[in-house]
Design an enzyme around this catalytic site. Sequence first.
Site, PDB file in Angstrom:
ATOM      1  N   GLY A   1      49.461  37.155  43.052  1.00  0.00           N
ATOM      2  CA  GLY A   1      48.648  38.067  42.807  1.00  0.00           C
ATOM      3  C   GLY A   1      47.615  37.659  43.878  1.00  0.00           C
ATOM      4  O   GLY A   1      47.304  36.529  44.531  1.00  0.00           O
TER       5      GLY A   1
ATOM      6  N   GLN B   1      39.746  35.902  48.278  1.00  0.00           N
ATOM      7  CA  GLN B   1      40.250  34.696  48.656  1.00  0.00           C
ATOM      8  C   GLN B   1      40.701  34.950  49.779  1.00  0.00           C
ATOM      9  O   GLN B   1      40.508  33.761  50.462  1.00  0.00           O
ATOM     10  CB  GLN B   1      41.718  35.004  47.969  1.00  0.00           C
ATOM     11  CG  GLN B   1      41.019  34.303  46.133  1.00  0.00           C
ATOM     12  CD  GLN B   1      42.853  34.674  45.921  1.00  0.00           C
ATOM     13  OE1 GLN B   1      43.541  35.175  45.124  1.00  0.00           O
ATOM     14  NE2 GLN B   1      43.256  33.048  45.297  1.00  0.00           N
TER      15      GLN B   1
ATOM     16  N   CYS C   1      47.010  29.283  41.726  1.00  0.00           N
ATOM     17  CA  CYS C   1      45.615  29.597  41.854  1.00  0.00           C
ATOM     18  C   CYS C   1      45.594  29.592  43.726  1.00  0.00           C
ATOM     19  O   CYS C   1      46.015  28.390  44.107  1.00  0.00           O
ATOM     20  CB  CYS C   1      44.356  29.960  42.017  1.00  0.00           C
ATOM     21  SG  CYS C   1      43.363  30.453  42.437  1.00  0.00           S
ATOM     22  N   LEU C   2      46.114  30.851  44.598  1.00  0.00           N
ATOM     23  CA  LEU C   2      45.843  30.199  45.621  1.00  0.00           C
ATOM     24  C   LEU C   2      45.268  29.248  46.480  1.00  0.00           C
ATOM     25  O   LEU C   2      45.167  28.902  47.764  1.00  0.00           O
ATOM     26  CB  LEU C   2      47.096  31.407  46.409  1.00  0.00           C
ATOM     27  CG  LEU C   2      48.042  31.955  46.232  1.00  0.00           C
ATOM     28  CD1 LEU C   2      48.443  33.118  46.908  1.00  0.00           C
ATOM     29  CD2 LEU C   2      49.340  30.884  46.137  1.00  0.00           C
TER      30      LEU C   2
ATOM     31  N   HIS D   1      42.840  37.461  35.768  1.00  0.00           N
ATOM     32  CA  HIS D   1      42.226  36.298  36.857  1.00  0.00           C
ATOM     33  C   HIS D   1      41.931  36.911  37.950  1.00  0.00           C
ATOM     34  O   HIS D   1      41.015  36.380  38.380  1.00  0.00           O
ATOM     35  CB  HIS D   1      44.025  35.155  36.905  1.00  0.00           C
ATOM     36  CG  HIS D   1      43.928  34.765  38.223  1.00  0.00           C
ATOM     37  ND1 HIS D   1      44.124  33.527  38.143  1.00  0.00           N
ATOM     38  CD2 HIS D   1      43.847  34.601  39.632  1.00  0.00           C
ATOM     39  CE1 HIS D   1      43.979  32.087  39.240  1.00  0.00           C
ATOM     40  NE2 HIS D   1      43.725  33.748  40.065  1.00  0.00           N
ATOM     41  N   GLU D   2      42.604  37.782  38.061  1.00  0.00           N
ATOM     42  CA  GLU D   2      41.886  38.646  40.030  1.00  0.00           C
ATOM     43  C   GLU D   2      40.875  39.641  39.549  1.00  0.00           C
ATOM     44  O   GLU D   2      40.280  38.857  40.713  1.00  0.00           O
ATOM     45  CB  GLU D   2      42.673  39.194  40.043  1.00  0.00           C
ATOM     46  CG  GLU D   2      44.748  39.203  40.442  1.00  0.00           C
ATOM     47  CD  GLU D   2      44.953  37.816  41.078  1.00  0.00           C
ATOM     48  OE1 GLU D   2      44.083  37.775  42.110  1.00  0.00           O
ATOM     49  OE2 GLU D   2      45.946  37.284  41.130  1.00  0.00           O
TER      50      GLU D   2
ATOM     51  N   HIS E   1      38.092  36.582  40.432  1.00  0.00           N
ATOM     52  CA  HIS E   1      37.699  36.344  41.851  1.00  0.00           C
ATOM     53  C   HIS E   1      37.035  37.254  42.090  1.00  0.00           C
ATOM     54  O   HIS E   1      36.221  36.928  42.835  1.00  0.00           O
ATOM     55  CB  HIS E   1      39.475  36.713  42.636  1.00  0.00           C
ATOM     56  CG  HIS E   1      40.358  35.207  42.642  1.00  0.00           C
ATOM     57  ND1 HIS E   1      39.360  34.535  43.153  1.00  0.00           N
ATOM     58  CD2 HIS E   1      41.770  34.867  42.224  1.00  0.00           C
ATOM     59  CE1 HIS E   1      40.778  32.889  42.902  1.00  0.00           C
ATOM     60  NE2 HIS E   1      41.702  33.880  42.597  1.00  0.00           N
TER      61      HIS E   1
HETATM   62  O1  GNR Z   1      50.451  32.758  42.370  1.00  0.00           O
HETATM   63  C1  GNR Z   1      49.645  33.066  41.604  1.00  0.00           C
HETATM   64  N1  GNR Z   1      50.397  32.414  40.259  1.00  0.00           N
HETATM   65  C2  GNR Z   1      50.192  32.594  39.005  1.00  0.00           C
HETATM   66  C3  GNR Z   1      49.898  31.803  37.480  1.00  0.00           C
HETATM   67  C4  GNR Z   1      49.652  32.577  36.544  1.00  0.00           C
HETATM   68  C5  GNR Z   1      48.107  33.205  36.615  1.00  0.00           C
HETATM   69  C6  GNR Z   1      47.620  33.482  37.487  1.00  0.00           C
HETATM   70  C7  GNR Z   1      48.357  33.879  38.461  1.00  0.00           C
HETATM   71  S1  GNR Z   1      47.898  34.161  40.189  1.00  0.00           S
HETATM   72  C8  GNR Z   1      48.156  33.234  41.010  1.00  0.00           C
HETATM   73  C9  GNR Z   1      48.061  33.716  42.764  1.00  0.00           C
HETATM   74  C10 GNR Z   1      46.178  34.255  42.867  1.00  0.00           C
HETATM   75  O2  GNR Z   1      45.808  32.739  42.642  1.00  0.00           O
HETATM   76  N2  GNR Z   1      45.940  34.561  42.519  1.00  0.00           N
HETATM   77  O3  GNR Z   1      44.055  35.398  42.716  1.00  0.00           O
HETATM   78 NI    NI Z   2      44.090  33.039  42.204  1.00  0.00          NI
END
Ligand code: GNR
Ligand code: NI
Length: 166
Positions: free
Chosen positions: A46, A51, A91-92, A133-134, A137
Site C-alpha cells: 500500500g 508518504q 511501513c515504507l 494503515h493507509e 497516513h
Molecule cells: O508494505 C506494507 N506492508 C504492510 C504490512 C502490514 C501492515 C501494513 C502494511 S502497509 C506497508 C506499505 C506502507 O507503508 N503503506 O503506507
Molecule cells: Ni505506511
Amino acid sequence: MAILKILHFPDSRLYTKAKQVKQIDSKIQNVITDMFETMYAAPGIGLAATQVNIHQQIVVIDVSENKNQPICLINPNITSADGQQSTEEGCLSVPDIFEQVKRAENITVQAINKDGEQIVLTTDGILSVCIQHEIDHLNGKLFVDRLSSLKRQRIKQKLIKQQRNK
Ligand code: GNR
Ligand code: NI
C-alpha cells in the site's frame, strides 16, 4: 511515469492532514500512476499520497500474491468497523521496523475510484489492516503512533542513526 521519493519518520511532513480530492483530472491520474509504480517498486502492499509528500486523500493498495489486483481509493471513509485483530505491521516510511498493531477486523469503506465512481468495499484480514494503515497516513498518523511512547522513542533514535550513516 516516475518513482516518487518516500518520506521517512520522523519527517514532520508525514504529520500533515490530507485534503479531499475535489476533481479527478489528468494531474490526479498521473499522481495515481506514479504512486502505483512507487508502491510496486518499493515493494509495498500500500501507499498513501502523504508518504510521497502529496497531501491529498489518495491511497493505492495491492495485497494480492501476483500484484495484479490494484485498488485505488480516493477520499476514503470507513463507515463501519468491528472486531479486533493484531498484525505485525511495517511501513515504507519507517524502514526495517515491524511491530504488532491492534486494529478493527471487519471494515466497510466508502471511496471513489480513479474513474470517479463511488465504491463500497467490505473486507477483513490484511486488506482491512492495509486500508486502516493507509487512512491513518492521510490523517497524519503512523503505525508507530499506535505503539507505546517508549517503543516509538526507540524507533525514532534508530532511524535517526540510520539516516546519519547514509
Ligand atoms: O508494505 C506494507 N506492508 C504492510 C504490512 C502490514 C501492515 C501494513 C502494511 S502497509 C506497508 C506499505 C506502507 O507503508 N503503506 O503506507
Ligand atoms: Ni505506511
